[in-house]
Design an enzyme around this catalytic site. Sequence first.
Site, mmCIF file in Angstrom:
data_model
loop_
_atom_site.group_PDB
_atom_site.id
_atom_site.type_symbol
_atom_site.label_atom_id
_atom_site.label_comp_id
_atom_site.label_asym_id
_atom_site.label_seq_id
_atom_site.Cartn_x
_atom_site.Cartn_y
_atom_site.Cartn_z
ATOM 1 N N ASP A 9 0.873 -1.163 0.000
ATOM 2 C CA ASP A 9 0.000 0.000 0.000
ATOM 3 C C ASP A 9 0.914 1.218 0.000
ATOM 4 O O ASP A 9 2.113 1.106 0.297
ATOM 5 C CB ASP A 9 -0.890 -0.035 1.249
ATOM 6 N N ASP A 11 -0.104 5.142 0.978
ATOM 7 C CA ASP A 11 -0.324 6.085 2.078
ATOM 8 C C ASP A 11 -0.379 5.356 3.417
ATOM 9 O O ASP A 11 -1.192 4.452 3.614
ATOM 10 C CB ASP A 11 -1.643 6.834 1.861
ATOM 11 N N ASP A 170 -1.685 -0.969 6.035
ATOM 12 C CA ASP A 170 -1.816 -0.325 7.340
ATOM 13 C C ASP A 170 -3.243 -0.182 7.832
ATOM 14 O O ASP A 170 -3.458 0.310 8.946
ATOM 15 C CB ASP A 170 -1.165 1.067 7.310
#
Length: 221
Positions: A9, A11, A170
């Site tokens: 991922d 961001d 995240d």
Amino acid sequence: MQRKTVIFDLDGTLADTSRDLIAAANACFARRGLADVLDPVADASTAFHGGRAMLTLGASRLGLATELVDEEYPYLLEWYGENIDRHTVMYPGAVAAIEGLLAAGYGVGVCTNKPEGLAEMLLSRLGVRSLFASLIGADTLPVKKPDAAPYVASVERAGGVVSASLLVGDTVTDRETARAAGVPALLVTFGPDGRGVATLEPEGLLDHYDGLAGEVARLIG
């Protein structure tokens, strides 16, 4: 031999983009004559869920109609694109860890819910675009995470196969994407939610990029 692949991922996983994302959302409220509504620290977790999530939170705090989200979203993307890397930095150790994976023969790619053009721009500005063999954004395909299709595409475009891959992320979106694709999820703990991501029951937790190689070897060999 199947090429093992690690998909990241963007961001909140590869780079801390929260301050620039929050600033873009606040710019939308500012042009309506409103003071900053979102805080770059306290609201960092919402920032990593995307522009619409930030605008929705701000509208809720102000008691404004949710129509604001659709009205302001194009401006948010425009403003963010013009100010995309004022504060954004790669997380400590990320570049070295990815270079280590490449040296060990792993395929590496990015699967993000950031629009593809903005993701391309940001990774290029940060000087790391060349590290990734694939990049799938929110608008690359007709669907986005947590649908498995963007993840599958990111693995295949990096020269790998899904059965020998894992997702580093995240948020719950990444956890659900990994589950949909039937692959391990390795969630970072250095974001705003800290080790709270353990409640999502990922296959692994990453406290620092120094530990990436070991976790990848444990999860996919």
